[in-house]
Design a protein around this motif. Structure first.
Motif, PDB file in Angstrom:
ATOM      1  N   THR A  29      43.510  33.893  42.815  1.00 32.19           N
ATOM      2  CA  THR A  29      43.512  35.355  42.702  1.00 32.19           C
ATOM      3  C   THR A  29      43.355  35.779  41.249  1.00 32.19           C
ATOM      4  O   THR A  29      42.589  36.698  40.937  1.00 32.19           O
ATOM      5  CB  THR A  29      44.799  35.941  43.292  1.00 32.19           C
ATOM      6  OG1 THR A  29      44.887  35.551  44.667  1.00 32.19           O
ATOM      7  CG2 THR A  29      44.823  37.455  43.183  1.00 32.19           C
ATOM      8  N   VAL A  30      44.058  35.105  40.359  1.00 37.05           N
ATOM      9  CA  VAL A  30      43.953  35.425  38.924  1.00 37.05           C
ATOM     10  C   VAL A  30      42.516  35.236  38.447  1.00 37.05           C
ATOM     11  O   VAL A  30      41.944  36.129  37.815  1.00 37.05           O
ATOM     12  CB  VAL A  30      44.920  34.557  38.089  1.00 37.05           C
ATOM     13  CG1 VAL A  30      44.587  34.646  36.603  1.00 37.05           C
ATOM     14  CG2 VAL A  30      46.347  34.983  38.326  1.00 37.05           C
ATOM     15  N   TYR A  31      41.913  34.107  38.783  1.00 35.70           N
ATOM     16  CA  TYR A  31      40.554  33.851  38.315  1.00 35.70           C
ATOM     17  C   TYR A  31      39.540  34.793  38.972  1.00 35.70           C
ATOM     18  O   TYR A  31      38.550  35.173  38.350  1.00 35.70           O
ATOM     19  CB  TYR A  31      40.169  32.385  38.506  1.00 35.70           C
ATOM     20  CG  TYR A  31      40.805  31.527  37.435  1.00 35.70           C
ATOM     21  CD1 TYR A  31      40.311  31.526  36.141  1.00 35.70           C
ATOM     22  CD2 TYR A  31      41.929  30.754  37.711  1.00 35.70           C
ATOM     23  CE1 TYR A  31      40.901  30.773  35.145  1.00 35.70           C
ATOM     24  CE2 TYR A  31      42.526  29.989  36.720  1.00 35.70           C
ATOM     25  CZ  TYR A  31      42.011  30.004  35.435  1.00 35.70           C
ATOM     26  OH  TYR A  31      42.600  29.261  34.444  1.00 35.70           O
ATOM     27  N   ARG A  32      39.794  35.219  40.195  1.00 32.58           N
ATOM     28  CA  ARG A  32      38.904  36.197  40.834  1.00 32.58           C
ATOM     29  C   ARG A  32      38.985  37.538  40.097  1.00 32.58           C
ATOM     30  O   ARG A  32      37.961  38.172  39.830  1.00 32.58           O
ATOM     31  CB  ARG A  32      39.255  36.365  42.311  1.00 32.58           C
ATOM     32  CG  ARG A  32      38.270  37.267  43.037  1.00 32.58           C
ATOM     33  CD  ARG A  32      38.505  37.369  44.535  1.00 32.58           C
ATOM     34  NE  ARG A  32      39.867  37.791  44.837  1.00 32.58           N
ATOM     35  CZ  ARG A  32      40.764  37.026  45.487  1.00 32.58           C
ATOM     36  NH1 ARG A  32      40.458  35.828  45.893  1.00 32.58           N
ATOM     37  NH2 ARG A  32      41.969  37.490  45.726  1.00 32.58           N
ATOM     38  N   LYS A  40      39.982  42.856  32.298  1.00 28.72           N
ATOM     39  CA  LYS A  40      39.082  42.462  31.216  1.00 28.72           C
ATOM     40  C   LYS A  40      39.708  41.334  30.407  1.00 28.72           C
ATOM     41  O   LYS A  40      40.911  41.345  30.142  1.00 28.72           O
ATOM     42  CB  LYS A  40      38.783  43.653  30.323  1.00 28.72           C
ATOM     43  CG  LYS A  40      38.000  44.727  31.043  1.00 28.72           C
ATOM     44  CD  LYS A  40      37.743  45.915  30.167  1.00 28.72           C
ATOM     45  CE  LYS A  40      37.029  46.983  30.981  1.00 28.72           C
ATOM     46  NZ  LYS A  40      37.162  48.291  30.403  1.00 28.72           N
ATOM     47  N   SER A  41      38.865  40.384  30.031  1.00 30.75           N
ATOM     48  CA  SER A  41      39.363  39.221  29.309  1.00 30.75           C
ATOM     49  C   SER A  41      38.329  38.760  28.283  1.00 30.75           C
ATOM     50  O   SER A  41      37.206  39.253  28.250  1.00 30.75           O
ATOM     51  CB  SER A  41      39.657  38.085  30.288  1.00 30.75           C
ATOM     52  OG  SER A  41      38.466  37.688  30.941  1.00 30.75           O
ATOM     53  N   ILE A  42      38.749  37.813  27.484  1.00 32.09           N
ATOM     54  CA  ILE A  42      37.886  37.199  26.476  1.00 32.09           C
ATOM     55  C   ILE A  42      37.831  35.713  26.801  1.00 32.09           C
ATOM     56  O   ILE A  42      38.860  35.104  27.097  1.00 32.09           O
ATOM     57  CB  ILE A  42      38.471  37.406  25.064  1.00 32.09           C
ATOM     58  CG1 ILE A  42      38.590  38.893  24.760  1.00 32.09           C
ATOM     59  CG2 ILE A  42      37.632  36.696  24.015  1.00 32.09           C
ATOM     60  CD1 ILE A  42      39.480  39.209  23.583  1.00 32.09           C
ATOM     61  N   LYS A  52      47.165  41.803  26.205  1.00 30.06           N
ATOM     62  CA  LYS A  52      48.177  42.463  27.025  1.00 30.06           C
ATOM     63  C   LYS A  52      47.766  43.891  27.364  1.00 30.06           C
ATOM     64  O   LYS A  52      48.040  44.397  28.446  1.00 30.06           O
ATOM     65  CB  LYS A  52      49.524  42.452  26.297  1.00 30.06           C
ATOM     66  CG  LYS A  52      50.691  42.735  27.206  1.00 30.06           C
ATOM     67  CD  LYS A  52      52.005  42.918  26.479  1.00 30.06           C
ATOM     68  CE  LYS A  52      52.476  41.731  25.732  1.00 30.06           C
ATOM     69  NZ  LYS A  52      53.833  41.943  25.155  1.00 30.06           N
ATOM     70  N   MET A  53      47.059  44.541  26.446  1.00 35.64           N
ATOM     71  CA  MET A  53      46.570  45.906  26.659  1.00 35.64           C
ATOM     72  C   MET A  53      45.668  45.975  27.896  1.00 35.64           C
ATOM     73  O   MET A  53      45.696  46.957  28.637  1.00 35.64           O
ATOM     74  CB  MET A  53      45.815  46.372  25.413  1.00 35.64           C
ATOM     75  CG  MET A  53      45.254  47.734  25.514  1.00 35.64           C
ATOM     76  SD  MET A  53      46.567  48.893  25.185  1.00 35.64           S
ATOM     77  CE  MET A  53      45.632  50.279  24.678  1.00 35.64           C
ATOM     78  N   ASN A  54      44.857  44.938  28.132  1.00 36.38           N
ATOM     79  CA  ASN A  54      43.953  44.937  29.281  1.00 36.38           C
ATOM     80  C   ASN A  54      44.726  44.838  30.591  1.00 36.38           C
ATOM     81  O   ASN A  54      44.340  45.456  31.589  1.00 36.38           O
ATOM     82  CB  ASN A  54      42.949  43.799  29.177  1.00 36.38           C
ATOM     83  CG  ASN A  54      41.982  43.992  28.031  1.00 36.38           C
ATOM     84  OD1 ASN A  54      42.004  45.008  27.347  1.00 36.38           O
ATOM     85  ND2 ASN A  54      41.143  43.014  27.798  1.00 36.38           N
ATOM     86  N   LEU A  55      45.806  44.085  30.611  1.00 29.95           N
ATOM     87  CA  LEU A  55      46.646  44.031  31.808  1.00 29.95           C
ATOM     88  C   LEU A  55      47.328  45.375  32.028  1.00 29.95           C
ATOM     89  O   LEU A  55      47.403  45.859  33.152  1.00 29.95           O
ATOM     90  CB  LEU A  55      47.680  42.915  31.696  1.00 29.95           C
ATOM     91  CG  LEU A  55      48.636  42.802  32.877  1.00 29.95           C
ATOM     92  CD1 LEU A  55      47.879  42.505  34.178  1.00 29.95           C
ATOM     93  CD2 LEU A  55      49.694  41.743  32.614  1.00 29.95           C
TER      94      LEU A  55
END
Length: 72
Positions: A29-32, A40-42, A52-55
């Motif tokens: 689920t996390v990777y999906r 959003k990730s890097i 943390k801002m993206n979460l």
């Protein structure tokens, strides 16, 4: 909820394993969520890093900076 007090026990940059703990979801689920851009990730090589801002933006979409100015 304020970004400055959001999840103080975690670092400012999260790992997928941290998301599993915070969201109480499985690895797939996390990777999906990361792959489809919901969170959003890097990517650094093959590794995901999630500010943390993206979460915070994913969990509280109506509490993003600047939205108050648009509603006035």
């Amino acid at each position: 909820m304020d970004i400055n007090t959001f999840l103080p026990e975690f670092a400012d940059v999260l790992l997928p394993k941290d998301l599993q703990t915070i969201l109480h979801v499985g690895r797939n689920t996390v990777y999906r969520l990361l792959d489809d851009g919901s969170i959003k990730s890097i990517r650094v090589g093959n590794c995901y890093r999630i500010p943390k801002m993206n979460l915070f933006d994913y969990l509280y979409p109506d509490n993003q900076p600047g939205k108050e100015a648009l509603n006035e």
